[in-house]
Design an enzyme around this catalytic site. Structure first.
Site, PDB file in Angstrom:
ATOM      1  N   HIS A   1      -2.255  -5.371   1.467  1.00  0.00           N
ATOM      2  CA  HIS A   1      -3.568  -5.980   1.218  1.00  0.00           C
ATOM      3  C   HIS A   1      -3.351  -7.417   0.781  1.00  0.00           C
ATOM      4  CE1 HIS A   1      -7.552  -6.784  -0.444  1.00  0.00           C
ATOM      5  NE2 HIS A   1      -6.889  -7.398  -1.413  1.00  0.00           N
TER       6      HIS A   1
ATOM      7  N   TYR B   1     -12.404  -1.790  -4.023  1.00  0.00           N
ATOM      8  CA  TYR B   1     -12.969  -1.944  -2.683  1.00  0.00           C
ATOM      9  C   TYR B   1     -14.503  -1.841  -2.688  1.00  0.00           C
ATOM     10  CZ  TYR B   1      -8.555  -1.950  -0.006  1.00  0.00           C
ATOM     11  OH  TYR B   1      -7.355  -2.275   0.562  1.00  0.00           O
TER      12      TYR B   1
ATOM     13  N   ASN C   1      -2.083   0.384   6.558  1.00  0.00           N
ATOM     14  CA  ASN C   1      -1.601  -0.834   7.198  1.00  0.00           C
ATOM     15  C   ASN C   1      -0.733  -1.688   6.284  1.00  0.00           C
ATOM     16  OD1 ASN C   1      -3.670  -1.703   5.592  1.00  0.00           O
ATOM     17  ND2 ASN C   1      -4.819  -2.730   7.205  1.00  0.00           N
TER      18      ASN C   1
ATOM     19  N   LYS D   1       0.811  -1.213   0.000  1.00  0.00           N
ATOM     20  CA  LYS D   1       0.000   0.000   0.000  1.00  0.00           C
ATOM     21  C   LYS D   1       0.853   1.275   0.000  1.00  0.00           C
ATOM     22  CE  LYS D   1      -4.111  -2.039   2.201  1.00  0.00           C
ATOM     23  NZ  LYS D   1      -5.105  -1.868   3.297  1.00  0.00           N
TER      24      LYS D   1
HETATM   25  O1  CDP Z   1      -7.382  -5.543   4.614  1.00  0.00           O
HETATM   26  P1  CDP Z   1      -8.229  -6.482   5.443  1.00  0.00           P
HETATM   27  O2  CDP Z   1      -8.882  -7.559   4.611  1.00  0.00           O
HETATM   28  O3  CDP Z   1      -7.467  -7.038   6.616  1.00  0.00           O
HETATM   29  O4  CDP Z   1      -9.400  -5.588   6.098  1.00  0.00           O
HETATM   30  P2  CDP Z   1     -10.833  -5.157   5.534  1.00  0.00           P
HETATM   31  O5  CDP Z   1     -11.802  -5.288   6.658  1.00  0.00           O
HETATM   32  O6  CDP Z   1     -11.131  -5.869   4.259  1.00  0.00           O
HETATM   33  O7  CDP Z   1     -10.669  -3.594   5.260  1.00  0.00           O
HETATM   34  C1  CDP Z   1     -10.002  -3.154   4.097  1.00  0.00           C
HETATM   35  C2  CDP Z   1      -9.074  -2.020   4.478  1.00  0.00           C
HETATM   36  O8  CDP Z   1      -9.832  -0.918   4.929  1.00  0.00           O
HETATM   37  C3  CDP Z   1      -8.123  -2.306   5.643  1.00  0.00           C
HETATM   38  O9  CDP Z   1      -6.965  -3.027   5.255  1.00  0.00           O
HETATM   39  C4  CDP Z   1      -7.801  -0.909   6.111  1.00  0.00           C
HETATM   40  O10 CDP Z   1      -6.831  -0.283   5.247  1.00  0.00           O
HETATM   41  C5  CDP Z   1      -9.128  -0.186   5.916  1.00  0.00           C
HETATM   42  N1  CDP Z   1      -9.951  -0.124   7.143  1.00  0.00           N
HETATM   43  C6  CDP Z   1     -10.080   1.100   7.816  1.00  0.00           C
HETATM   44  O11 CDP Z   1      -9.489   2.089   7.396  1.00  0.00           O
HETATM   45  N2  CDP Z   1     -10.849   1.178   8.950  1.00  0.00           N
HETATM   46  C7  CDP Z   1     -11.505   0.098   9.410  1.00  0.00           C
HETATM   47  N3  CDP Z   1     -12.252   0.205  10.511  1.00  0.00           N
HETATM   48  C8  CDP Z   1     -11.400  -1.128   8.746  1.00  0.00           C
HETATM   49  C9  CDP Z   1     -10.610  -1.212   7.617  1.00  0.00           C
HETATM   50 MG    MG Z   2     -10.302  -7.401   3.140  1.00  0.00          MG
END
Ligand code: CDP
Ligand code: MG
Length: 138
Positions: A115, A49, A112, A9
């Site tokens: 991805h 997304y 973070n 990222k």
């Molecule tokens: O990336 P991952 O699959 O672990 O998490 P996700 O639940 O699919 O969320 C996608 C991305 O959204 C995360 O990797 C974070 O960058 C962001 N995110 C966020 O900014 N705030 C949250 N409460 C949850 C996710």
């Molecule tokens: Mg995800």
């Protein structure tokens, strides 16, 4: 054999961590079979997304993901989806296990570092969103 989709990222690329993260991926036994560096448009990030479009973090997330270059890759290996998710660590780096990519490299919950696809269906969608068949050369 299974394939998964990875993004290094903007926060990690801006701190020049892509080499270290790719080395960690390779050290974990996942094979890089496609790779490109791109800067996403806002619309491209929104399409990627789309499953999160009703979530409160969607606008901020898609702005962030289109704010600077990223490194996209396709990783191959046995059980690659789950193995890469384990290497990445928890979404919130505060909860990420020691030695995981997010524990080592992430800045915060949004920025973070990486991805990874979460299931075979999302991996297939995400790989085809960024790569055509000729660009996957493993
Ligand atoms: O990336 P991952 O699959 O672990 O998490 P996700 O639940 O699919 O969320 C996608 C991305 O959204 C995360 O990797 C974070 O960058 C962001 N995110 C966020 O900014 N705030 C949250 N409460 C949850 C996710
Ligand atoms: Mg995800």
């Amino acid at each position: 054999m299974q394939r998964t989709f990875s993004i290094i990222k903007p926060d990690a690329v801006q701190r020049n961590l892509q080499g270290q993260i790719l080395a960690d991926i390779q050290a974990a036994g996942l094979k890089i079979v496609a790779m490109k560096m791109i800067r996403m448009t806002r619309a491209q990030a929104e399409g990627f997304y789309a499953v999160h479009k009703e979530r409160p973090f969607f606008a901020s997330l898609t702005e962030y993901m289109s704010s600077a270059p990223v490194v996209c890759s396709v990783l191959e290996g046995e059980n690659a989806i789950a193995r890469y998710r384990e290497l990445m660590g928890a979404t919130n780096p505060a909860n990420a296990a020691p030695g995981t990519l997010r524990q080592k490299y992430a800045e915060n919950l949004e920025a973070n570092a990486v991805h990874g696809s979460d299931a075979p269906e999302t991996a297939a969608f995400e790989i085809s969103y960024f790569f055509n068949a000729f660009e996957i050369v493993g």
